[in-house]
Each structure stands twice: as structure tokens, then as C-alpha cells.
Design a protein around this motif. Structure first.
Motif, PDB file in Angstrom:
ATOM      1  N   ALA A   1       6.046  -5.096  -4.576  1.00  0.00           N
ATOM      2  CA  ALA A   1       4.716  -4.564  -4.870  1.00  0.00           C
ATOM      3  C   ALA A   1       3.819  -5.509  -5.655  1.00  0.00           C
ATOM      4  CB  ALA A   1       4.844  -3.240  -5.632  1.00  0.00           C
ATOM      5  N   ALA A   2       4.373  -6.514  -6.273  1.00  0.00           N
ATOM      6  CA  ALA A   2       3.562  -7.447  -7.060  1.00  0.00           C
ATOM      7  C   ALA A   2       2.603  -8.214  -6.147  1.00  0.00           C
ATOM      8  CB  ALA A   2       4.470  -8.429  -7.805  1.00  0.00           C
ATOM      9  N   PRO A   3       1.465  -8.629  -6.675  1.00  0.00           N
ATOM     10  CA  PRO A   3       0.509  -9.383  -5.843  1.00  0.00           C
ATOM     11  C   PRO A   3       1.117 -10.646  -5.235  1.00  0.00           C
ATOM     12  CG  PRO A   3      -0.525  -8.729  -7.898  1.00  0.00           C
ATOM     13  CD  PRO A   3       0.933  -8.373  -8.014  1.00  0.00           C
ATOM     14  N   THR A   4       2.096 -11.233  -5.891  1.00  0.00           N
ATOM     15  CA  THR A   4       2.728 -12.459  -5.384  1.00  0.00           C
ATOM     16  C   THR A   4       4.024 -12.190  -4.627  1.00  0.00           C
ATOM     17  OG1 THR A   4       3.859 -12.737  -7.495  1.00  0.00           O
ATOM     18  CG2 THR A   4       1.737 -13.874  -7.222  1.00  0.00           C
ATOM     19  N   ALA A   5       4.333 -10.925  -4.345  1.00  0.00           N
ATOM     20  CA  ALA A   5       5.577 -10.578  -3.661  1.00  0.00           C
ATOM     21  C   ALA A   5       5.602 -11.185  -2.261  1.00  0.00           C
ATOM     22  CB  ALA A   5       5.726  -9.060  -3.578  1.00  0.00           C
TER      23      ALA A   5
ATOM     24  N   THR B   1       5.967  -5.360   3.706  1.00  0.00           N
ATOM     25  CA  THR B   1       4.706  -5.247   4.423  1.00  0.00           C
ATOM     26  C   THR B   1       3.731  -4.453   3.545  1.00  0.00           C
ATOM     27  OG1 THR B   1       5.369  -3.162   5.439  1.00  0.00           O
ATOM     28  CG2 THR B   1       5.987  -5.189   6.606  1.00  0.00           C
ATOM     29  N   PRO B   2       2.487  -4.349   3.963  1.00  0.00           N
ATOM     30  CA  PRO B   2       1.565  -3.504   3.194  1.00  0.00           C
ATOM     31  C   PRO B   2       2.066  -2.058   3.062  1.00  0.00           C
ATOM     32  CG  PRO B   2       0.329  -4.915   4.670  1.00  0.00           C
ATOM     33  CD  PRO B   2       1.776  -5.113   5.007  1.00  0.00           C
ATOM     34  N   VAL B   3       2.737  -1.553   4.083  1.00  0.00           N
ATOM     35  CA  VAL B   3       3.280  -0.191   4.011  1.00  0.00           C
ATOM     36  C   VAL B   3       4.375  -0.114   2.956  1.00  0.00           C
ATOM     37  CG1 VAL B   3       4.532   1.595   5.280  1.00  0.00           C
ATOM     38  CG2 VAL B   3       2.665   0.362   6.384  1.00  0.00           C
ATOM     39  N   VAL B   4       5.281  -1.087   2.947  1.00  0.00           N
ATOM     40  CA  VAL B   4       6.359  -1.113   1.952  1.00  0.00           C
ATOM     41  C   VAL B   4       5.770  -1.240   0.553  1.00  0.00           C
ATOM     42  CG1 VAL B   4       8.338  -2.434   1.110  1.00  0.00           C
ATOM     43  CG2 VAL B   4       8.071  -2.014   3.554  1.00  0.00           C
TER      44      VAL B   4
ATOM     45  N   LYS C   1       4.742   1.344  -4.667  1.00  0.00           N
ATOM     46  CA  LYS C   1       3.789   1.737  -5.715  1.00  0.00           C
ATOM     47  C   LYS C   1       3.780   3.249  -5.907  1.00  0.00           C
ATOM     48  CE  LYS C   1       0.691  -2.198  -5.385  1.00  0.00           C
ATOM     49  NZ  LYS C   1      -0.679  -2.662  -5.159  1.00  0.00           N
ATOM     50  N   VAL C   2       3.749   4.000  -4.806  1.00  0.00           N
ATOM     51  CA  VAL C   2       3.752   5.463  -4.896  1.00  0.00           C
ATOM     52  C   VAL C   2       5.038   5.950  -5.563  1.00  0.00           C
ATOM     53  CG1 VAL C   2       3.863   7.584  -3.519  1.00  0.00           C
ATOM     54  CG2 VAL C   2       2.147   5.841  -2.990  1.00  0.00           C
TER      55      VAL C   2
END
Length: 120
Positions: free
Chosen positions: A54-58, A62-65, A70-71
């Protein structure tokens, strides 16, 4: 400045979520050893999962993961606050996180505003 304020808030709620996990872990059981393990282990596990997905540099996921992680992290932190006897704080935390993530998402979708030339 608005963008940086929201990014700072995003970082702060991530840290608060880790603190909530530590707090919940320290209250989860009467067994002192297990309380220590949970109070230290839950935030570490959450931070590792966050860093991987979830980190910006991860680099993974995918965007879904990223969204699911985050949720889960923020939702579980809100649920942990609720189970600690603070339902209002739990709801407020989740609402603040949702608003912050929505604002950041909208900012990413909107084109950058043109910069004014200082010499004008």
C-alpha cells in the motif's frame, strides 16, 4: 499547500493506525507475554504489509490490492478502537481516513494547476 497537508494527514493516520494496533494488542488478553507479543507484533505485521502493498513506493500488488490493503488496515484500526470501548473515535477515524483518501484520489485525477511565473 493543500496537497502536502493531505499527504501529511495520510502519513499521520497511518502512524495512528499502527498505534491503535499496539493499543489493542496490549489490551487483548490477560496473558502478559501474549499482550507484549500482540502489542509489538500487530503493528509490525501491519507496517510490513503496508510497505509491501500500500505504500506509495510499493513494488508489489495492483491498484486493487493497494485499495484492499488500505481498507483492511484502516477498517481494522477503526474496529479495534470500537472494541476498545471508543466507538465514536473508531467512526471518526474511519471517516477522516476515507475523506483524506478521497481528496488524495481526486487530486491525482485533476490536472495540475499552472504555476504562476514569479517575475510577472
Amino acid at each position: 499547500m493543500w496537497k502536502w497537508t493531505n499527504l501529511l494527514l495520510a502519513f499521520l493516520v497511518e502512524l495512528v493506525a499502527l498505534g491503535i494496533f499496539a493499543w489493542w494488542g496490549s489490551q487483548a488478553t490477560d496473558n502478559t507475554a501474549l499482550r507484549i507479543v500482540l502489542a509489538v507484533g500487530l503493528p509490525v505485521v501491519a507496517a510490513v504489509i503496508w510497505g509491501l502493498y500500500a505504500a506509495p513506493t510499493a513494488k508489489r500488488g495492483t491498484p486493487v490490492v493497494r485499495t484492499v490493503v488500505k481498507v483492511l488496515v484502516f477498517g481494522l484500526a477503526g474496529a479495534a478502537l470500537w472494541s476498545l470501548g471508543h466507538p465514536v473515535l473508531g467512526v471518526v477515524f474511519v471517516v477522516v481516513v476515507a475523506a483524506n483518501l478521497l481528496i488524495i484520489h481526486v487530486q491525482k485525477l485533476s490536472p495540475d494547476t499552472p504555476q504562476r511565473n514569479v517575475s510577472e
